[in-house]
Motif scaffolding. Structure first.
Motif, short mmCIF file in Angstrom:
data_model
loop_
_atom_site.label_atom_id
_atom_site.label_comp_id
_atom_site.label_asym_id
_atom_site.label_seq_id
_atom_site.Cartn_x
_atom_site.Cartn_y
_atom_site.Cartn_z
N VAL A 91 43.35 41.49 48.28
CA VAL A 91 44.53 41.12 47.49
C VAL A 91 44.11 40.17 46.38
CG1 VAL A 91 46.81 40.03 47.53
CG2 VAL A 91 46.03 41.33 49.51
N ILE A 92 44.62 40.42 45.15
CA ILE A 92 44.37 39.52 44.03
C ILE A 92 45.68 39.31 43.27
CG2 ILE A 92 41.96 40.21 43.75
CD1 ILE A 92 42.84 41.92 41.35
N GLU A 93 45.68 38.33 42.41
CA GLU A 93 46.83 38.10 41.54
C GLU A 93 47.05 39.31 40.64
OE1 GLU A 93 47.95 35.25 37.71
OE2 GLU A 93 46.22 34.78 38.97
N LEU A 94 48.31 39.60 40.35
CA LEU A 94 48.63 40.73 39.48
C LEU A 94 48.41 40.31 38.03
CD1 LEU A 94 51.79 43.03 39.85
CD2 LEU A 94 50.52 42.74 37.72
N SER A 95 47.20 40.47 37.56
CA SER A 95 46.87 40.14 36.18
C SER A 95 45.58 40.85 35.80
CB SER A 95 46.70 38.63 35.98
OG SER A 95 45.49 38.18 36.55
N TYR A 96 45.41 41.11 34.51
CA TYR A 96 44.20 41.76 34.03
C TYR A 96 43.00 40.88 34.25
CZ TYR A 96 40.75 43.79 30.88
OH TYR A 96 39.60 44.33 30.37
N ASP A 97 43.14 39.57 34.00
CA ASP A 97 42.02 38.66 34.17
C ASP A 97 41.52 38.65 35.62
OD1 ASP A 97 42.06 37.97 31.53
OD2 ASP A 97 43.30 36.18 31.81
N ALA A 98 42.45 38.65 36.58
CA ALA A 98 42.06 38.65 37.99
C ALA A 98 41.37 39.96 38.36
CB ALA A 98 43.28 38.44 38.87
N LEU A 99 41.85 41.06 37.80
CA LEU A 99 41.27 42.35 38.11
C LEU A 99 39.89 42.49 37.50
CD1 LEU A 99 41.80 45.09 39.47
CD2 LEU A 99 42.84 45.89 37.35
N ARG A 120 53.38 37.66 42.54
CA ARG A 120 53.07 39.07 42.29
C ARG A 120 51.58 39.28 42.50
NH1 ARG A 120 56.60 40.48 36.82
NH2 ARG A 120 58.55 39.55 37.55
N VAL A 121 51.24 40.31 43.29
CA VAL A 121 49.84 40.55 43.62
C VAL A 121 49.53 42.04 43.51
CG1 VAL A 121 49.73 38.56 45.17
CG2 VAL A 121 50.33 40.83 46.09
N LEU A 122 48.24 42.34 43.54
CA LEU A 122 47.73 43.70 43.63
C LEU A 122 47.02 43.86 44.97
CD1 LEU A 122 46.16 44.27 40.09
CD2 LEU A 122 48.21 45.39 41.01
N GLU A 123 47.40 44.87 45.72
CA GLU A 123 46.68 45.21 46.95
C GLU A 123 45.63 46.26 46.60
OE1 GLU A 123 50.00 44.38 50.40
OE2 GLU A 123 49.83 46.41 49.59
N LEU A 124 44.38 45.99 46.99
CA LEU A 124 43.26 46.84 46.62
C LEU A 124 42.67 47.61 47.78
CD1 LEU A 124 43.53 44.63 44.33
CD2 LEU A 124 41.12 44.97 43.92
N HIS A 125 43.04 47.26 49.00
CA HIS A 125 42.51 47.92 50.18
C HIS A 125 43.61 48.71 50.88
CE1 HIS A 125 38.78 45.12 50.85
NE2 HIS A 125 38.85 45.59 49.62
N PRO A 126 43.30 49.85 51.49
CA PRO A 126 44.32 50.59 52.25
C PRO A 126 44.75 49.82 53.49
CG PRO A 126 42.14 51.53 52.61
CD PRO A 126 41.98 50.51 51.53
N SER A 127 46.00 50.00 53.88
CA SER A 127 46.53 49.33 55.07
C SER A 127 47.66 50.16 55.64
CB SER A 127 47.03 47.93 54.71
OG SER A 127 48.18 48.02 53.86
N THR A 128 48.19 49.73 56.76
CA THR A 128 49.32 50.43 57.35
C THR A 128 50.59 50.25 56.53
OG1 THR A 128 49.78 48.50 58.74
CG2 THR A 128 48.41 50.25 59.69
N SER A 129 50.60 49.26 55.63
CA SER A 129 51.81 48.98 54.85
C SER A 129 51.79 49.59 53.46
CB SER A 129 52.02 47.47 54.73
OG SER A 129 50.94 46.86 54.05
N ALA A 130 50.61 50.01 52.96
CA ALA A 130 50.56 50.52 51.59
C ALA A 130 49.33 51.40 51.37
CB ALA A 130 50.54 49.38 50.59
N VAL A 131 49.49 52.42 50.54
CA VAL A 131 48.38 53.24 50.06
C VAL A 131 47.66 52.47 48.97
CG1 VAL A 131 47.78 55.36 48.84
CG2 VAL A 131 49.53 55.41 50.63
#
Length: 305
Positions: free
Chosen positions: A297-305, A274-285
């Motif tokens: 892209v980072i791990e989906l977690s508060y610590d990673a964010l 599970r990840v968080l995408e932080l930059h815009p791309s053709t695949s996601a807002v």
């Protein structure tokens, strides 16, 4: 379930929140507007007023001394003070991530919080109920929960559900089932104004903000190509406001990552994470005001964010 007593005639109130009284009946009155009318505005709600006296030099100097900015300040990229629009597919961990933020208070339109450790949410039942909750918070500006712990984050879970409540209330006020039934875009304009009117005040509260949405896929055309792009599942008026107000738009999703050993070397094994995408791309807002300082892209977690 957390409830807030009815609060009337506040900056959050709408005309629809005023109990209806048949015209001409005892005690009947015109419904109060969302904001006081401007004196002399010619809308019939108040008599024209004379122009206010011109401010003196001393008054102007005093005002300027309060509003003139000083030296430039450095950026303060504190994630707990951000306005975050977080979206993704069901059960990906959106609510769990929001619950990891310090001092989070959930204003919930659905019961996705029952399976995680979190303070009892304030469940929102309708748009008018949300206005009452907002009025109470706006008036008191609470800084601590009942147990003394500080309130630091307001999470609306989900913003999709809240926007649907606003949609339904605006339609009810106009006596239609869809804003498109009002000619010349008048219905959509009213919906746009109402969500912006209320949420702009909410965004000014001295807390961090998280607005959680589900995900939908939309076909997009660019440079002669068609592709599917993930975006928040919110109506256009709500999406416009969130896009303008959010500091960060985060897309929660699954991605394939290469597993590394204890020395940081790739093992050849590929695993979904599970990840968080932080930059815009053709695949996601995605993206935001500070996205250039963050990895894509980072791990989906508060610590990673």
């Amino acid at each position: 379930m957390s409830r807030v007593p009815t609060v009337t005639q506040t900056p959050f109130s709408s005309a629809s929140a005023t109990p209806a009284t048949p015209p001409g009946s005892p005690g009947s009155a015109a419904p109060a507007a969302a904001y006081p009318s401007t004196p002399g505005s010619g809308n019939g709600t108040s008599p024209p007023a004379s122009s206010p006296p011109a401010p003196t030099t001393a008054t102007v100097d005093t005002m300027l001394s309060k509003i003139l900015p000083g030296a430039p300040r450095r950026p303060t990229p504190d994630i707990t003070k951000c306005k975050i629009w977080l979206y993704g597919p069901p059960k990906i961990g959106k609510t769990t991530l929001a619950a990891s933020f310090p001092g989070v208070w959930f204003l919930a339109t659905e019961r996705g919080q029952d399976w995680i450790t979190v303070r009892e949410p304030t469940y929102i039942e309708s748009w008018n109920h949300f206005l009452q909750v907002c009025s109470a918070i706006d008036k008191a500006r609470p800084t601590k929960f009942a147990d003394g712990e500080p309130i630091r984050t307001i999470a609306i879970d989900t913003f999709d559900g809240l926007f649907k409540m606003c949609f339904d209330q605006v339609c009810s006020d106009m006596g239609v089932s869809d804003p498109g039934e009002i000619p010349h875009g008048g219905g959509w304009s009213k919906l746009d104004r109402e969500i912006s009117r209320v949420m702009s005040k909410v965004a000014m509260w001295p807390y961090g903000h998280i607005w959680i949405s589900h995900e939908r896929s939309k076909e997009v055309k660019a440079k002669g190509r068609k592709y599917d792009r993930a975006e928040p599942n919110v109506g256009a008026a709500g999406a416009r406001w969130c896009n303008q107000a959010a500091d960060l738009i985060l897309h929660a999703t699954m991605d394939e990552v290469v597993v590394k050993d204890s020395k940081g070397q790739p093992t050849g094994e590929i695993r979904e994470q599970r990840v968080l995408e932080l930059h815009p791309s053709t695949s996601a807002v995605a993206g935001g005001r500070m996205a250039d300082r963050l990895p894509p892209v980072i791990e989906l977690s508060y610590d990673a964010l």
